[in-house]
Scaffold this motif. Structure first.
Motif, PDB file in Angstrom:
ATOM      1  N   LYS A 219       0.788  -1.006   0.010  1.00 50.57           N
ATOM      2  CA  LYS A 219       0.158  -0.050   0.123  1.00 50.57           C
ATOM      3  C   LYS A 219       0.853   1.171   0.038  1.00 50.57           C
ATOM      4  CE  LYS A 219      -3.677   2.482   2.705  1.00 50.57           C
ATOM      5  NZ  LYS A 219      -4.311   2.200   3.823  1.00 50.57           N
ATOM      6  N   THR A 243      -7.266  -9.614  -4.431  1.00 48.94           N
ATOM      7  CA  THR A 243      -8.309  -8.835  -4.858  1.00 48.94           C
ATOM      8  C   THR A 243      -9.155  -8.387  -3.362  1.00 48.94           C
ATOM      9  OG1 THR A 243      -8.616 -10.137  -6.640  1.00 48.94           O
ATOM     10  CG2 THR A 243     -10.465  -8.464  -6.039  1.00 48.94           C
ATOM     11  N   TRP A 246      -7.216  -5.605  -1.939  1.00 45.89           N
ATOM     12  CA  TRP A 246      -7.570  -4.191  -2.802  1.00 45.89           C
ATOM     13  C   TRP A 246      -8.801  -3.785  -2.753  1.00 45.89           C
ATOM     14  CZ3 TRP A 246      -4.523  -1.661  -6.148  1.00 45.89           C
ATOM     15  CH2 TRP A 246      -5.261  -0.317  -6.960  1.00 45.89           C
ATOM     16  N   GLN A 249      -8.631  -1.122   0.396  1.00 41.12           N
ATOM     17  CA  GLN A 249      -7.845  -0.044   0.169  1.00 41.12           C
ATOM     18  C   GLN A 249      -8.622   1.195  -0.513  1.00 41.12           C
ATOM     19  OE1 GLN A 249      -4.881  -0.723   1.712  1.00 41.12           O
ATOM     20  NE2 GLN A 249      -5.709  -2.700   1.855  1.00 41.12           N
ATOM     21  N   LEU A 257      -7.155  -0.881 -12.081  1.00 41.31           N
ATOM     22  CA  LEU A 257      -6.384  -2.143 -11.696  1.00 41.31           C
ATOM     23  C   LEU A 257      -6.538  -2.979 -12.961  1.00 41.31           C
ATOM     24  CD1 LEU A 257      -5.306  -4.444  -9.430  1.00 41.31           C
ATOM     25  CD2 LEU A 257      -7.852  -4.817  -9.119  1.00 41.31           C
TER      26      LEU A 257
END
Length: 397
Positions: A219, A243, A246, A249, A257
Motif C-alpha cells: 500500500k 483482490t 485491494w 484499500q 487495476l
C-alpha cells in the motif's frame, strides 16, 4: 527494481510421476465407434498444488472433446506429472518401450517438452503439447510429429500492456506473487510496456519467505508512486487474497487495476482490465457451454484447453489417414477447434494464436469484447523478452 533471476526450479516438491491406466469415461465410450481398433494415447496431466483441480479439469476436458469429435475408439493411459521433468520423462520412455502407444499428449511445459521431444522423435510417436504459455519457447525447432497450443499467457500479457497503456496511462506499478515473478509473461509485459513509451514506476513481490505478511509495504509503495494503473499478476488462492486486499484499500480507489482474468474469479464488483485467450462462460458459444454444463465440468482455463485438445485431435482421428505423419500433417493444416473458438497454429506449430477477449467491467455486469490477437500485439519470439526465473511449468507447484 528486482535483479533478473537465473532460471531455476521453483519450490519443486512433487514425487515421481505415477502411471494410472484408465479407459475413457462412459460418456466418451458412448460417443466413439467401438468397431475400430482402439487408439492408445499416453496422456500427461498436470499435478498442481496451486490449482489442485487443474489435473481433473484438463483430463475431463480432453475426454469431453474426444467424445464430441466422434473419434474412433480411444484408450487413454494418464500419467500424473509433478513439477520437475525427470520423472514423467522416464515414465514416458518406459511406456513407449513396453506398450503400443500411438501418441503422447498432455500438459507439457517447455522443460518437459524438450525431454519428451527427444524421446518421442526417437520412437517415431506423435506429441501433442498443451501448456500455459507462461514461458516463451523457441520457434526454430520443428518436427512434423509435434504440435503445441497453450493458454497464451505471454501473448495475453503483451496485449494487456497495449490495452492498459491506451486506456489508463503510461505509469504502471507491477504487483505479483513470488511464484509469478520468474516467468516470461512478466518480462513480456514489461518489454511491451516500455516499447510503447510506458514506465514501470515500481514493483512488489508478495509471498517472499522473509515477509511477515503477504502484502507488506504494498500500500505504501503504491501510494508513494501514484501510478496510473496497478497490474496485478497472481494466480490461485493468492489472487483472491490480493483482490480482497485491494477492495479494502479505499485510499487507492482512484487507481486503475489490471491483470489476468482469474484475478476477479469469485470476487464480484471489482472493476479491472483483463485480457484472456478464452471467452467467459456468459459470452461463450452456447453449444459448448451446454456440453460443459451437461458434463458437470467447470468453465476453467484448464478444462477449456483440454477440450480444445480433445476436440481437435479427435476430429483428426475421425478423418481417414494412412499413418501418423498424415494425421499430424492434417492437424497442422487445420485450425484448432473447441470452446475458445477457431484458433490457428503459429509458425511451425509452435503455439496457438487467435481471438483475445478484453473486459473492463464489474463481474456482475461484464460485457466481454472480442479482440483479434493479430491486431492487438506483434508476433512474439524467443528474443522478444528477457528470459529469467523459473524453469518449472506455471501452475505446477
Amino acid at each position: 527494481m528486482i535483479a533478473p533471476l537465473h532460471r531455476r526450479h521453483f519450490m519443486a516438491t512433487a514425487s515421481a510421476a505415477v502411471a494410472t491406466s484408465t479407459a475413457l469415461s462412459p460418456a466418451v465410450h458412448a460417443a466413439v465407434n467401438a468397431a475400430h481398433a482402439p487408439c492408445h494415447i499416453l496422456g500427461i496431466a498436470p499435478s498442481s498444488q496451486k490449482l489442485p483441480q487443474l489435473a481433473s479439469d484438463y483430463q475431463r476436458g480432453v475426454e469431453l472433446g474426444l467424445a464430441l469429435a466422434n473419434a474412433p475408439q480411444v484408450k487413454l493411459t494418464w500419467l500424473s506429472a509433478g513439477p520437475l521433468p525427470a520423472a514423467p520423462a522416464r515414465a514416458v520412455e518406459a511406456a513407449l518401450r513396453h506398450w503400443p502407444i500411438d501418441a503422447v499428449m498432455g500438459w507439457i511445459p517447455p522443460l518437459l517438452e524438450k525431454k519428451l521431444s527427444a524421446i518421442t522423435v526417437k520412437a517415431g510417436v506423435p506429441l501433442w503439447i498443451s501448456d500455459s504459455g507462461a514461458d516463451i519457447t523457441p520457434t526454430t525447432e520443428h518436427h512434423p510429429l509435434r504440435v503445441r497450443h497453450s493458454l497464451e499467457l505471454c501473448a495475453m500479457a503483451s496485449a494487456l500492456a497495449d490495452k492498459v497503456h491506451a486506456q489508463c496511462g503510461p505509469r504502471a506499478f507491477l504487483s505479483m506473487g513470488w511464484h509469478e515473478s520468474g516467468y516470461d509473461f512478466v518480462q513480456t509485459f514489461q518489454h511491451r510496456w516500455r516499447s510503447l513509451g510506458g514506465q514501470v514506476v515500481g514493483r512488489h513481490v508478495a509471498g517472499l519467505p522473509e515477509q511477515s505478511q503477504e502484502f507488506d509495504g504494498l500500500k505504501q509503495a503504491i501510494a508513494f508512486q501514484q501510478p496510473d494503473v496497478v497490474v496485478a499478476l497472481f494466480s490461485g488462492s493468492q489472487s483472491h487474497r490480493f483482490t480482497q486486499w485491494w477492495q479494502a484499500q479505499s485510499a487507492l480507489a482512484r487507481i486503475e487495476l489490471a491483470g489476468f482474468p482469474w484475478l476477479s474469479d469469485g470476487i464480484p464488483n471489482t472493476r479491472m482490465w483483463t485480457v484472456a485467450s478464452w471467452p467467459s462462460a456468459d459470452t461463450a458459444d452456447s453449444a459448448w457451454r451446454a456440453h460443459f454444463e451437461k458434463a458437470g465440468l467447470a468453465w476453467t482455463p484448464g478444462a477449456l484447453l483440454g477440450a480444445e485438445a480433445g476436440a481437435s485431435l479427435g476430429s483428426a482421428l475421425a478423418a481417414p489417414s494412412n499413418n501418423a505423419r498424415d494425421l499430424w500433417a492434417s492437424l497442422r493444416a487445420s485450425p484448432l477447434s473447441g470452446p475458445r473458438g477457431e484458433r490457428l497454429w503459429a509458425t511451425a506449430a509452435s503455439d496457438s494464436i487467435g481471438t483475445l477477449w478484453v473486459t473492463a467491467e464489474p463481474r456482475n455486469f461484464r460485457h466481454s469484447t472480442a479482440w483479434l490477437q493479430c491486431q492487438a500485439y506483434p508476433s512474439l519470439s524467443a528474443s522478444a523478452a528477457a528470459h529469467s526465473g523459473w524453469t518449472t511449468g506455471y501452475f505446477l507447484t
